[in-house]
Design a protein around this motif. Structure first.
Motif, PDB file in Angstrom:
ATOM      1  N   GLY A 193      21.339   7.267 -24.688  1.00  0.00           N
ATOM      2  CA  GLY A 193      20.566   8.500 -24.618  1.00  0.00           C
ATOM      3  C   GLY A 193      21.301   9.663 -25.251  1.00  0.00           C
ATOM      4  O   GLY A 193      22.409   9.524 -25.775  1.00  0.00           O
ATOM      5  N   LYS A 206      12.716  13.716 -30.480  1.00  0.00           N
ATOM      6  CA  LYS A 206      12.746  13.548 -29.034  1.00  0.00           C
ATOM      7  C   LYS A 206      12.193  14.783 -28.333  1.00  0.00           C
ATOM      8  O   LYS A 206      12.388  15.915 -28.769  1.00  0.00           O
ATOM      9  CB  LYS A 206      14.169  13.283 -28.547  1.00  0.00           C
ATOM     10  CG  LYS A 206      14.640  11.860 -28.702  1.00  0.00           C
ATOM     11  CD  LYS A 206      15.953  11.652 -27.950  1.00  0.00           C
ATOM     12  CE  LYS A 206      16.365  10.198 -27.971  1.00  0.00           C
ATOM     13  NZ  LYS A 206      17.583   9.953 -27.174  1.00  0.00           N
ATOM     14  N   SER A 242      14.226   7.496 -20.298  1.00  0.00           N
ATOM     15  CA  SER A 242      12.784   7.539 -20.569  1.00  0.00           C
ATOM     16  C   SER A 242      12.480   8.115 -21.946  1.00  0.00           C
ATOM     17  O   SER A 242      11.314   8.299 -22.303  1.00  0.00           O
ATOM     18  CB  SER A 242      12.077   8.372 -19.492  1.00  0.00           C
ATOM     19  OG  SER A 242      12.242   7.772 -18.218  1.00  0.00           O
ATOM     20  N   GLY A 243      13.549   8.439 -22.698  1.00  0.00           N
ATOM     21  CA  GLY A 243      13.369   8.892 -24.072  1.00  0.00           C
ATOM     22  C   GLY A 243      13.501  10.378 -24.300  1.00  0.00           C
ATOM     23  O   GLY A 243      13.327  10.848 -25.428  1.00  0.00           O
ATOM     24  N   TYR A 244      13.828  11.134 -23.270  1.00  0.00           N
ATOM     25  CA  TYR A 244      14.001  12.579 -23.433  1.00  0.00           C
ATOM     26  C   TYR A 244      15.423  12.915 -23.870  1.00  0.00           C
ATOM     27  O   TYR A 244      16.376  12.233 -23.487  1.00  0.00           O
ATOM     28  CB  TYR A 244      13.728  13.308 -22.116  1.00  0.00           C
ATOM     29  CG  TYR A 244      12.285  13.291 -21.682  1.00  0.00           C
ATOM     30  CD1 TYR A 244      11.385  14.225 -22.166  1.00  0.00           C
ATOM     31  CD2 TYR A 244      11.834  12.325 -20.791  1.00  0.00           C
ATOM     32  CE1 TYR A 244      10.059  14.209 -21.776  1.00  0.00           C
ATOM     33  CE2 TYR A 244      10.508  12.295 -20.393  1.00  0.00           C
ATOM     34  CZ  TYR A 244       9.625  13.241 -20.885  1.00  0.00           C
ATOM     35  OH  TYR A 244       8.308  13.204 -20.499  1.00  0.00           O
ATOM     36  N   HIS A 245      15.541  13.974 -24.668  1.00  0.00           N
ATOM     37  CA  HIS A 245      16.844  14.602 -24.850  1.00  0.00           C
ATOM     38  C   HIS A 245      17.030  15.512 -23.651  1.00  0.00           C
ATOM     39  O   HIS A 245      16.221  16.423 -23.420  1.00  0.00           O
ATOM     40  CB  HIS A 245      16.899  15.419 -26.142  1.00  0.00           C
ATOM     41  CG  HIS A 245      18.170  16.210 -26.263  1.00  0.00           C
ATOM     42  ND1 HIS A 245      19.375  15.637 -26.592  1.00  0.00           N
ATOM     43  CD2 HIS A 245      18.422  17.529 -26.045  1.00  0.00           C
ATOM     44  CE1 HIS A 245      20.316  16.563 -26.597  1.00  0.00           C
ATOM     45  NE2 HIS A 245      19.765  17.718 -26.267  1.00  0.00           N
TER      46      HIS A 245
END
Length: 244
Positions: free
Chosen positions: A54, A4, A27-30
């Motif tokens: 998430g 990520k 949105s896929g972020y850490h």
């Protein structure tokens, strides 16, 4: 499995910061959620992110304190060499008063938290972004930094400073595929505007309503994405038409 990418949100535990943290996590972020003192709010934000699938890390430190910023961020981005793809400078406070009655502490506290912190955090993170030749720096300003507001000489100065500084930052970093933009909210439904008399404010807003943190977060999400790759040095207002 692809690792990520990381996003750091200052003042990310509640209000607009919480909405941004959730938006970027989805949105896929850490997301690295910075906060100063409210442990309960920070833990709630982390739980909300994890419930949605998430991932988040909590970073408790005062962005207005140069030594604390160095102590907490340098090990992450320089010693551990973690990447940082998105920085959202969101931490901010208000200490409203007429300049005639405004104390030096009122001025100093707002400038340190809102503007000095922008410099402290952006300096460290942009150095890492330059090395990786990619990044998104998004700073949260305010309509007060564009038009000025009665009783907010300190707040307007801090947010106007962020706008001006971001334009210079965008020029400095553009060749490294790093963008720097500002989102300038108007009146948004958060703790910061609970003292506002909406009956007096709404007539000045063409859309006749207060905005939501999620509406601000959606713009941040776009600016953090690859779709915004040719946008830099800009101020995007989320204010219902209050200032154009």
């Amino acid at each position: 499995m692809e690792e990520k990418k990381n996003a750091l949100i200052t003042g990310g535990s509640k209000g607009i910061g919480r909405a941004i943290s959730i938006e970027l996590a989805m949105s896929g972020y850490h997301v690295m959620v910075n906060y100063h003192s409210d442990d309960d709010a920070a833990n709630t934000t982390k739980e909300m992110i994890e419930e949605k699938g998430g991932s988040a890390t909590l970073l408790k430190f005062n962005v207005a304190n140069h030594d604390e910023v160095q102590q907490h961020l340098l090990p992450i981005f320089e010693e551990q060499k973690q990447g940082i793809e998105v920085l959202v400078n969101n931490a901010g406070i208000i200490r409203d008063n007429s300049i005639v009655w405004m104390s030096k502490d009122n001025w100093d506290d707002v400038i340190r938290t809102n503007l000095d912190a922008f410099f402290y955090v952006s300096k460290i993170v942009s150095k890492r972004m330059v090395k990786q030749k990619y990044g998104r720096i998004i700073s949260i300003a305010s309509t007060s930094g564009q038009a000025g507001m009665r009783g907010q000489v300190n707040y307007s100065a801090s947010k106007g400073g962020i706008i001006a500084a971001t334009k210079s930052l965008a020029i400095e970093l553009a060749s490294r595929k790093i963008t720097a933009n500002v989102v300038a909210p108007g009146f948004i439904d958060t703790e910061m505007v609970q003292h506002v008399d909406q009956e007096k404010v709404l007539p000045h807003i063409p859309m006749k309503r207060i905005g939501t943190p999620e509406e601000v977060a959606a713009v941040v999400g776009f600016l953090a994405s690859a779709k915004s790759s040719y946008i830099t040095g800009q101020v995007i207002a989320v204010n219902g038409g209050m200032y154009m």
